[in-house]
Write a protein that holds these residues in place. Structure first.
Motif, short mmCIF file in Angstrom:
data_model
loop_
_atom_site.label_atom_id
_atom_site.label_comp_id
_atom_site.label_asym_id
_atom_site.label_seq_id
_atom_site.Cartn_x
_atom_site.Cartn_y
_atom_site.Cartn_z
N CYS A 1 -4.79 4.27 7.16
CA CYS A 1 -5.55 3.11 6.69
C CYS A 1 -6.33 2.48 7.84
CB CYS A 1 -4.60 2.07 6.10
SG CYS A 1 -3.76 2.58 4.60
N ILE B 1 -7.28 -2.97 8.14
CA ILE B 1 -6.43 -3.77 7.27
C ILE B 1 -6.22 -5.13 7.93
CG2 ILE B 1 -4.23 -3.89 6.07
CD1 ILE B 1 -6.03 -1.53 5.23
N ILE C 1 -8.21 4.64 2.72
CA ILE C 1 -8.19 3.22 2.39
C ILE C 1 -8.68 2.45 3.61
CG2 ILE C 1 -6.72 1.25 1.82
CD1 ILE C 1 -4.85 3.18 0.37
N LYS C 2 -9.71 1.61 3.42
CA LYS C 2 -10.23 0.86 4.57
C LYS C 2 -10.86 -0.46 4.14
CE LYS C 2 -14.87 2.93 4.98
NZ LYS C 2 -15.78 3.65 5.91
N CYS D 1 0.79 4.14 4.70
CA CYS D 1 -0.49 4.84 4.64
C CYS D 1 -0.32 6.31 4.97
CB CYS D 1 -1.48 4.17 5.58
SG CYS D 1 -1.89 2.47 5.09
N ILE E 1 0.88 -1.16 0.00
CA ILE E 1 0.00 0.00 0.00
C ILE E 1 0.91 1.21 0.00
CG2 ILE E 1 -1.71 1.37 1.25
CD1 ILE E 1 -2.86 -1.20 2.38
N GLN F 1 0.83 5.20 -0.25
CA GLN F 1 0.13 6.48 -0.33
C GLN F 1 1.11 7.64 -0.45
OE1 GLN F 1 -3.31 5.68 2.80
NE2 GLN F 1 -3.96 6.91 1.04
N VAL G 1 -1.12 2.68 10.03
CA VAL G 1 -2.01 1.57 9.71
C VAL G 1 -2.75 1.11 10.96
CG1 VAL G 1 -2.19 -0.75 8.73
CG2 VAL G 1 -0.38 0.78 7.96
#
Length: 401
Positions: A361, A364, A333-334, A355, A310, A312, A387
């Motif tokens: 995030c 996750i 993002i989830k 993230c 991931i 970002q 995260v």
């Protein structure tokens, strides 16, 4: 008199039922491009002949079969549009060859299908993009006056349709582009381009819903499959990816505010020698958006550089945002699950979850991860920023949250 009248009343509906059923069982009508002047010598441009055949096939009130026989047909940039009067099948038995002249590279798409319903592309033939003549002109990173190279085949506003048993080689740009489509099934497609060919994504999806990709082999110079803004209800299964940059969600957030990506599923697939495996990427800085409800499950990795990512902080063309500050990605993002993922990593850091400090995030999940690194420096590790999540079952490398 009364008896005859009643028979008339009964017979009329039966006549119409018979007529309707008869039209449904009529055999399909073949529209062979050779009957419209197309020549399979690999040298003669056949654009006009193809368009004439398409016009007649599209106007037919029944099942049309646009037919391309075995042989090599040189074809310029062409757009096939609906709405057609009946169901349509584009049957490619031969090879379609793209132009090599630089003057013809400025079109956005080589072969475009637009505004179609109940449409099929099949036949086992080849799309030859002849990309080696165009790749040297892919210099947009250093040339502000560069022009776009053409996508091999695009589907725009195509619904309830299917693409199967088709081969695409050496595209100048993306092989297949899917935009504003609904209920599209892609099955048994083979996509091939050299590992160093620039921007030759296999399948690119944007602003589309209910797309299925299965039993497909993709080896190319960019993402095997990329899902851009507005992608929803995407199901990917039994895909072999490699070489290439993996299967990606994004990049998101650069210029489309509140364009969501959701309900993405990637299952029973393999990655061999790819740059990335499963990747979610968002621009930094970026506009607000949401990427949610994604499931990556039963995936094998063989010598993959970055199996789970991931990112970002994505910004391939600096200057970029400063990590951790207000210029970070604003894409949330989830609810992302990575389950039963195994194999070998080509880098020591097998899991990277970078993230956003602005939008950490959420939810996750890592479950039953077994990624082995056999290079110098010890076992595989993971790296996380911002995260919030959970880990279950076997965890190699150990989770970093």
């Amino acid at each position: 008199m009364g008896l005859n009248s009643s028979f008339g009343i009964i017979l009329v509906p039966f006549f119409f039922l018979f007529f309707i059923d008869a039209t449904r069982v009529l055999p399909p009508k073949l529209f062979d491009v050779r009957n419209y002047g197309a020549i399979a010598d690999g040298k003669t441009y056949n654009t006009e002949a193809f368009l004439k055949a398409w016009k007649d096939a599209c106007a037919y009130h029944g099942r049309s079969r646009f037919y391309i026989a075995p042989g090599t047909f040189l074809l310029g940039s062409v757009t096939f549009e609906g709405q057609c009067k009946g169901s349509m099948a584009f049957i490619l038995k031969g090879t379609l060859k793209a132009p090599t002249e630089h003057s013809k590279f400025s079109t956005a798409t080589w072969i475009s299908f637009r505004y179609l319903d109940d449409f099929t592309v099949k036949g086992g033939g080849y799309l030859d993009g002849q990309g080696k003549f165009a790749w040297p002109y892919n210099d947009c990173s250093k040339n502000s006056n560069c022009g776009p190279l053409p996508v091999s085949m695009s589907f725009d506003f195509v619904n309830n349709s299917r693409i199967h048993h088709l081969k695409s080689i050496n595209s100048k740009n993306t092989h297949f582009s899917i935009f504003a489509c609904y209920n599209l099934d892609i099955n048994k497609v083979r996509i091939t381009a050299p590992e160093d060919s620039p921007n030759t994504d296999g399948i690119r999806i944007g602003h589309s819903r209910k797309i299925k990709i299965s039993s497909t082999v993709i080896g190319t110079g960019d993402d095997c499959i990329s899902m851009l803004y507005g992608s929803e209800d995407i199901e990917i299964s039994n895909v072999a990816c490699g070489p290439g940059h993996g299967i990606s969600v994004g990049s998101l957030g650069r210029s489309h505010e509140e364009e969501y990506v959701s309900r993405i599923s990637v299952k029973n697939s393999s990655f061999i020698g790819t740059q990335n495996g499963l990747r979610i990427k968002t621009w930094s800085p970026s506009l607000y958006s949401l990427a949610s409800d994604m499931n990556f499950e039963d995936i094998s990795m063989n010598n993959v550089r970055n199996p789970i990512v991931i990112d970002q902080q994505y910004c391939p063309f600096p200057p970029c945002g400063i990590w951790g500050h207000s210029s970070s990605s604003a894409v949330q993002i989830k609810n992302v699950k990575f389950r039963n993922i195994w194999g070998t990593s080509n880098s020591k850091v097998a899991i990277v979850l970078k993230c956003s400090g602005l939008m950490p995030c959420q939810d996750i999940e890592l479950r039953d991860i077994n990624l082995v690194y056999n290079g110098p420096g010890g076992r595989a590790t993971s790296l996380c920023f911002n995260v919030k999540g959970s880990a279950y079952g076997k965890q190699l490398p150990p989770p970093c949250f």
